[in-house]
Design a protein around this motif. Sequence first.
Motif, PDB file in Angstrom:
ATOM      1  N   LEU A 120       0.831  -1.210   0.000  1.00 37.66           N
ATOM      2  CA  LEU A 120       0.000   0.000   0.000  1.00 37.66           C
ATOM      3  C   LEU A 120       0.862   1.256   0.000  1.00 37.66           C
ATOM      4  O   LEU A 120       0.580   2.220  -0.719  1.00 37.66           O
ATOM      5  CB  LEU A 120      -0.939  -0.009   1.208  1.00 37.66           C
ATOM      6  N   GLY A 121       1.918   1.246   0.808  1.00 38.38           N
ATOM      7  CA  GLY A 121       2.822   2.387   0.839  1.00 38.38           C
ATOM      8  C   GLY A 121       3.538   2.566  -0.485  1.00 38.38           C
ATOM      9  O   GLY A 121       3.733   3.698  -0.956  1.00 38.38           O
ATOM     10  N   GLY A 122       3.921   1.446  -1.113  1.00 37.54           N
ATOM     11  CA  GLY A 122       4.583   1.512  -2.412  1.00 37.54           C
ATOM     12  C   GLY A 122       3.680   2.067  -3.491  1.00 37.54           C
ATOM     13  O   GLY A 122       4.109   2.863  -4.340  1.00 37.54           O
ATOM     14  N   VAL A 123       2.412   1.656  -3.487  1.00 36.32           N
ATOM     15  CA  VAL A 123       1.446   2.161  -4.471  1.00 36.32           C
ATOM     16  C   VAL A 123       1.241   3.657  -4.284  1.00 36.32           C
ATOM     17  O   VAL A 123       1.236   4.435  -5.251  1.00 36.32           O
ATOM     18  CB  VAL A 123       0.103   1.409  -4.352  1.00 36.32           C
ATOM     19  N   ALA A 124       1.074   4.087  -3.027  1.00 31.76           N
ATOM     20  CA  ALA A 124       0.876   5.505  -2.743  1.00 31.76           C
ATOM     21  C   ALA A 124       2.100   6.314  -3.178  1.00 31.76           C
ATOM     22  O   ALA A 124       1.972   7.403  -3.758  1.00 31.76           O
ATOM     23  CB  ALA A 124       0.617   5.709  -1.249  1.00 31.76           C
ATOM     24  N   CYS A 163       2.575   9.225  -6.462  1.00 29.57           N
ATOM     25  CA  CYS A 163       3.013  10.609  -6.206  1.00 29.57           C
ATOM     26  C   CYS A 163       4.432  10.881  -6.682  1.00 29.57           C
ATOM     27  O   CYS A 163       4.979  11.952  -6.434  1.00 29.57           O
ATOM     28  CB  CYS A 163       2.919  10.904  -4.707  1.00 29.57           C
ATOM     29  N   LEU A 164       5.059   9.916  -7.363  1.00 27.58           N
ATOM     30  CA  LEU A 164       6.444  10.054  -7.798  1.00 27.58           C
ATOM     31  C   LEU A 164       6.550  10.904  -9.055  1.00 27.58           C
ATOM     32  O   LEU A 164       5.784  10.732 -10.008  1.00 27.58           O
ATOM     33  CB  LEU A 164       7.047   8.671  -8.061  1.00 27.58           C
ATOM     34  N   ASN A 165       7.515  11.808  -9.054  1.00 33.62           N
ATOM     35  CA  ASN A 165       7.781  12.640 -10.227  1.00 33.62           C
ATOM     36  C   ASN A 165       9.271  12.541 -10.537  1.00 33.62           C
ATOM     37  O   ASN A 165      10.085  13.262  -9.973  1.00 33.62           O
ATOM     38  CB  ASN A 165       7.378  14.093  -9.963  1.00 33.62           C
ATOM     39  N   SER A 166       9.639  11.612 -11.422  1.00 36.23           N
ATOM     40  CA  SER A 166      11.045  11.375 -11.732  1.00 36.23           C
ATOM     41  C   SER A 166      11.262  11.333 -13.237  1.00 36.23           C
ATOM     42  O   SER A 166      10.300  11.382 -14.018  1.00 36.23           O
ATOM     43  CB  SER A 166      11.513  10.052 -11.109  1.00 36.23           C
ATOM     44  N   TYR A 206       9.650   7.812 -14.301  1.00 36.75           N
ATOM     45  CA  TYR A 206       8.200   7.566 -14.161  1.00 36.75           C
ATOM     46  C   TYR A 206       7.544   8.732 -13.448  1.00 36.75           C
ATOM     47  O   TYR A 206       8.094   9.278 -12.487  1.00 36.75           O
ATOM     48  CB  TYR A 206       7.985   6.263 -13.364  1.00 36.75           C
ATOM     49  N   VAL A 207       6.387   9.110 -13.928  1.00 34.53           N
ATOM     50  CA  VAL A 207       5.579  10.156 -13.299  1.00 34.53           C
ATOM     51  C   VAL A 207       4.229   9.552 -12.929  1.00 34.53           C
ATOM     52  O   VAL A 207       3.477   9.097 -13.803  1.00 34.53           O
ATOM     53  CB  VAL A 207       5.384  11.367 -14.221  1.00 34.53           C
ATOM     54  N   GLY A 208       3.920   9.515 -11.628  1.00 33.28           N
ATOM     55  CA  GLY A 208       2.668   8.944 -11.173  1.00 33.28           C
ATOM     56  C   GLY A 208       1.487   9.840 -11.476  1.00 33.28           C
ATOM     57  O   GLY A 208       1.649  11.030 -11.763  1.00 33.28           O
ATOM     58  N   PRO A 209       0.274   9.287 -11.422  1.00 33.47           N
ATOM     59  CA  PRO A 209      -0.917  10.059 -11.775  1.00 33.47           C
ATOM     60  C   PRO A 209      -1.147  11.277 -10.882  1.00 33.47           C
ATOM     61  O   PRO A 209      -1.561  12.333 -11.366  1.00 33.47           O
ATOM     62  CB  PRO A 209      -2.055   9.037 -11.630  1.00 33.47           C
ATOM     63  N   VAL A 210      -0.888  11.153  -9.598  1.00 32.46           N
ATOM     64  CA  VAL A 210      -1.049  12.307  -8.702  1.00 32.46           C
ATOM     65  C   VAL A 210      -0.009  13.373  -9.031  1.00 32.46           C
ATOM     66  O   VAL A 210      -0.317  14.574  -9.093  1.00 32.46           O
ATOM     67  CB  VAL A 210      -0.922  11.881  -7.222  1.00 32.46           C
ATOM     68  N   ALA A 211       1.229  12.938  -9.273  1.00 34.60           N
ATOM     69  CA  ALA A 211       2.291  13.885  -9.628  1.00 34.60           C
ATOM     70  C   ALA A 211       1.997  14.555 -10.965  1.00 34.60           C
ATOM     71  O   ALA A 211       2.304  15.735 -11.164  1.00 34.60           O
ATOM     72  CB  ALA A 211       3.632  13.169  -9.682  1.00 34.60           C
ATOM     73  N   ALA A 212       1.391  13.806 -11.887  1.00 38.84           N
ATOM     74  CA  ALA A 212       1.079  14.372 -13.203  1.00 38.84           C
ATOM     75  C   ALA A 212       0.056  15.500 -13.092  1.00 38.84           C
ATOM     76  O   ALA A 212       0.106  16.470 -13.846  1.00 38.84           O
ATOM     77  CB  ALA A 212       0.561  13.271 -14.128  1.00 38.84           C
ATOM     78  N   VAL A 213      -0.857  15.366 -12.143  1.00 39.83           N
ATOM     79  CA  VAL A 213      -1.897  16.376 -11.967  1.00 39.83           C
ATOM     80  C   VAL A 213      -1.368  17.579 -11.194  1.00 39.83           C
ATOM     81  O   VAL A 213      -1.589  18.728 -11.565  1.00 39.83           O
ATOM     82  CB  VAL A 213      -3.131  15.777 -11.256  1.00 39.83           C
TER      83      VAL A 213
END
Length: 490
Positions: free
Chosen positions: A438-442, A446-449, A452-459
């Motif tokens: 769960l922590g890894g998914v969260a 939120c990762l912005n690298s 890879y850019v996560g969906p929350v980071a993209a927004v």
Amino acid sequence: MPATPVEEPETRLGPAATSAGAARSAESGTPTQPETRGIELIDESSRRGRPGALFWVWAAPNASFLTFTMGAVMIAVLGLSLVQAFIVIAAASVGWILTGIIAVSGPAAGTSGSVISRAMYGVLGNRLVVGLYGWLLAAVYLSLTWSAASINGLGLLGRMGLAQTATLGVVVVLVVSGLTVLVAVYGHGLILKTYPYITNFLVVMFVITSLFMIPHFDFSHAPAEPLGGMQLAMMMTIGFTMLVSTPVSFINSPDMARYLPKATPGWRVAAATALGGALPGIVFTSVGALIATGAGFDMVLDPMGAFDAGLPGWFFPLFTIAVIVAAIALNAMTTYSASMALQALGIPIRRIPSALIIAVIGTVLTIVSVAIYDFTTAVSQMLQVIVVAAGPLMAVFVADVLMRRGRYDGVDLLDASPSSTFWYRKGWNLAGLLSLVLGGVASAMCLNSDVYVGPVAAVTGLDLSIPAGLVIAAGSYVLLSRTRLTAHVA
């Protein structure tokens, strides 16, 4: 009746006791004798030292060339002002508190952190976690740091007139890795004895370096395009993630503290560990940011070139040696912990052969990375994503230490049978493993690298991968540990 002569203590002990004492010294390790003990329980008679020694252990690998370059990234890549960079550096240093907290479990349990984590993941579940993060990725970390040290060593030899050949590159790699493994084989005793001297040497060298670079500092530096609003927030969160990933990745801090007496106050262990890592990091990362303000210095693409241009010719070779020594100090600790991680997987192997195995793997990767630049680039990019695992792993460990109030029983932890306290559900603690997922998914969301850019980071544009991973993993672990998921099922 004549008096019976009183024998000297040495005579009363006899050769058998003397041999037993020598065996204990070999197990625990001394500065002049390899440490044979691995994950085995350290009995109270073998405990020694004071928590203050941990300050020097953690300061040595964190007074490094990497701290300079990471500080430079805040200015040269992210476009922060000096004040903004200093704020990010100070905020990220708080992460060392987490490293300090989990170090408390070392003296309490008297064994390696790779065994203590059985309390979080179960006997079998722990093997999966340790195998992937505690051992396999250790080889990658070794390769990256050795690559940087070896390239710097090659550059130094080039200045001395030696031709830069592939053979020389291999020789340099072997020398750097060999010195690292030597420290790891002699282990805890040598580390405690030598790291205060190494730390003082590195601090002196890097302080002198900083003084020489002062004329190139631009204290009035301002970004060409000052950041504001969400763009500023985005860059500051990315910088925070980059810097805090260092303390969050050091889940091996219990290994360095495990020889301390069980009664050692936990807060002293935590404070010495945290301050040892944080203080040199704050100072030299800030200096790196200041160096990046100098005109004509490229601290990103050619950091050694920047120092070569800014330092006197006679001092630059000494600086290069300090960079290599810092890399060896860091990798010696990594190799030391990785040697015990392999044992924690249940593989019947002694600690020293285990250290040699991880060293061979790391050396091969280093030779390849020195010869093929793209390999190093690819691995570096992969490490940007490792934060997805590092944050949750640290969070679960910290939560467990706090929930147990630092109380661990090494005998129970080393019991790998189905009757073990930490067998949980057929060897797996689902509460810990689910919390990690769960922590890894969260964190990934939120990762912005660059990779890879996560969906929350993209927004949002923000990189909240570390706080998201920490909060979700720790919160989940606290909640799930109170459910039936932790029930013991043989």
